[in-house]
Design a protein around this motif. Structure first.
Motif, short mmCIF file in Angstrom:
data_model
loop_
_atom_site.label_atom_id
_atom_site.label_comp_id
_atom_site.label_asym_id
_atom_site.label_seq_id
_atom_site.Cartn_x
_atom_site.Cartn_y
_atom_site.Cartn_z
N THR A 51 0.82 -1.11 -0.22
CA THR A 51 0.06 -0.12 0.13
C THR A 51 0.86 1.28 0.06
OG1 THR A 51 -1.62 -1.24 1.15
CG2 THR A 51 -1.91 1.31 1.28
N GLN A 54 1.00 3.94 -2.66
CA GLN A 54 -0.08 4.76 -3.05
C GLN A 54 0.08 6.12 -2.30
OE1 GLN A 54 -2.70 3.32 -5.13
NE2 GLN A 54 -1.07 2.13 -5.35
N ALA A 67 -1.74 -0.88 -7.43
CA ALA A 67 -2.66 -1.40 -6.31
C ALA A 67 -3.27 -2.73 -6.46
CB ALA A 67 -3.85 -0.25 -6.26
N ILE A 70 -2.52 -5.46 -3.79
CA ILE A 70 -3.25 -5.14 -2.47
C ILE A 70 -4.34 -6.06 -2.58
CG2 ILE A 70 -4.30 -3.59 -1.07
CD1 ILE A 70 -2.55 -1.43 -2.35
N CYS A 138 -11.18 -4.73 4.04
CA CYS A 138 -9.93 -4.42 3.45
C CYS A 138 -9.94 -4.75 1.88
CB CYS A 138 -8.89 -5.09 4.30
SG CYS A 138 -8.11 -4.76 5.63
N ALA A 142 -9.53 -1.60 -0.95
CA ALA A 142 -8.57 -1.92 -1.90
C ALA A 142 -9.04 -1.52 -3.32
CB ALA A 142 -7.91 -3.48 -1.66
N SER A 145 -8.91 1.92 -4.48
CA SER A 145 -7.48 2.07 -4.82
C SER A 145 -7.17 1.63 -6.16
CB SER A 145 -6.34 1.49 -3.85
OG SER A 145 -6.64 1.84 -2.62
N ALA A 157 -5.63 4.33 0.90
CA ALA A 157 -4.02 3.79 1.24
C ALA A 157 -3.78 4.22 2.67
CB ALA A 157 -3.26 4.49 0.31
N LEU A 160 -5.69 1.43 4.61
CA LEU A 160 -5.06 0.31 4.83
C LEU A 160 -3.77 0.23 5.61
CD1 LEU A 160 -5.90 -1.03 1.36
CD2 LEU A 160 -6.93 -1.55 3.03
#
Length: 210
Positions: A51, A54, A67, A70, A138, A142, A145, A157, A160
């Protein structure tokens, strides 16, 4: 007093990241080596490291592509995996030392602020089904992102990274803080998508003479 009898405190995550400029001297760094330096911290360390880029300004599209891994980590969290699996091509992917240090330099002040109040608590966060819900949350954060939209990258970001720090230090309160920021990120994403959809509808209406 024999100094050898004194306990040695393990470095915090912020201290480890702050030491990267002294550890990594080559212009190219492999992700596998970074994980080795961080030690056996599993999914949480992977979430933190993947992460980090980012937080560095990058062209739209490139940051979204970076990303994608992730999602792989968050997906494993959602499935309840305890150990990390990443493909060899990702572990051996060359990373620019300058970009790595730029990302960690942005992360260290954030982590140090959080680490001031961090301590093991809210252990129910690691009990099922909470762990699965954490992984699913999560994963959705993600996804924000990865979406190629402006103004939607840095907030998920940050979310996370805070979640990952809470996992590393076994602080459920910090994990919940990260998820709260993630909820804001998802809300911002929804507003951006809704605004773009409204603009598109207005343009279409004008094009049709409405």
């Amino acid at each position: 007093m024999d100094k050898r009898s004194l306990p040695t405190l393990a470095p915090t995550t912020a201290e480890l990241l702050a030491s990267f400029p002294y550890i990594f001297r080559d212009e190219v760094v492999r992700l596998r080596l970074i994980f080795a330096v961080l030690g056996d911290r599993g999914l949480a360390s992977a979430l933190l490291l993947l992460t980090a880029p980012q937080l560095v300004p990058m062209p739209l599209g490139l940051s979204n592509a970076l990303a994608l891994p992730i999602l792989l980590v968050a997906g494993q969290m959602a499935l309840g995996r305890k150990s990390l699996w990443l493909p060899d091509w990702l572990l051996d992917r060359p990373l620019s030392r300058d970009r790595l240090l730029m990302a960690t330099n942005r992360m260290v002040p954030i982590l140090r602020r959080v680490e001031v109040v961090i301590r093991p608590r809210y252990q129910w966060v690691w009990a099922r089904p909470a762990t699965h819900l954490l992984g699913v949350s999560c994963f959705f954060i993600a996804c924000v992102s990865v979406a190629p939209l402006p103004l939607t990258g840095w907030l998920p970001a940050l979310s996370l990274i805070i979640v990952a720090l809470g996992l590393l230090e076994r602080d459920g309160a910090v994990v919940l803080l990260g998820l709260g920021i993630g909820a804001v990120a998802v809300a911002v994403f929804a507003l951006v998508v809704g605004g773009l959809a409204e603009v598109g509808a207005n343009v279409e209406r004008l094009a049709n003479g409405g």
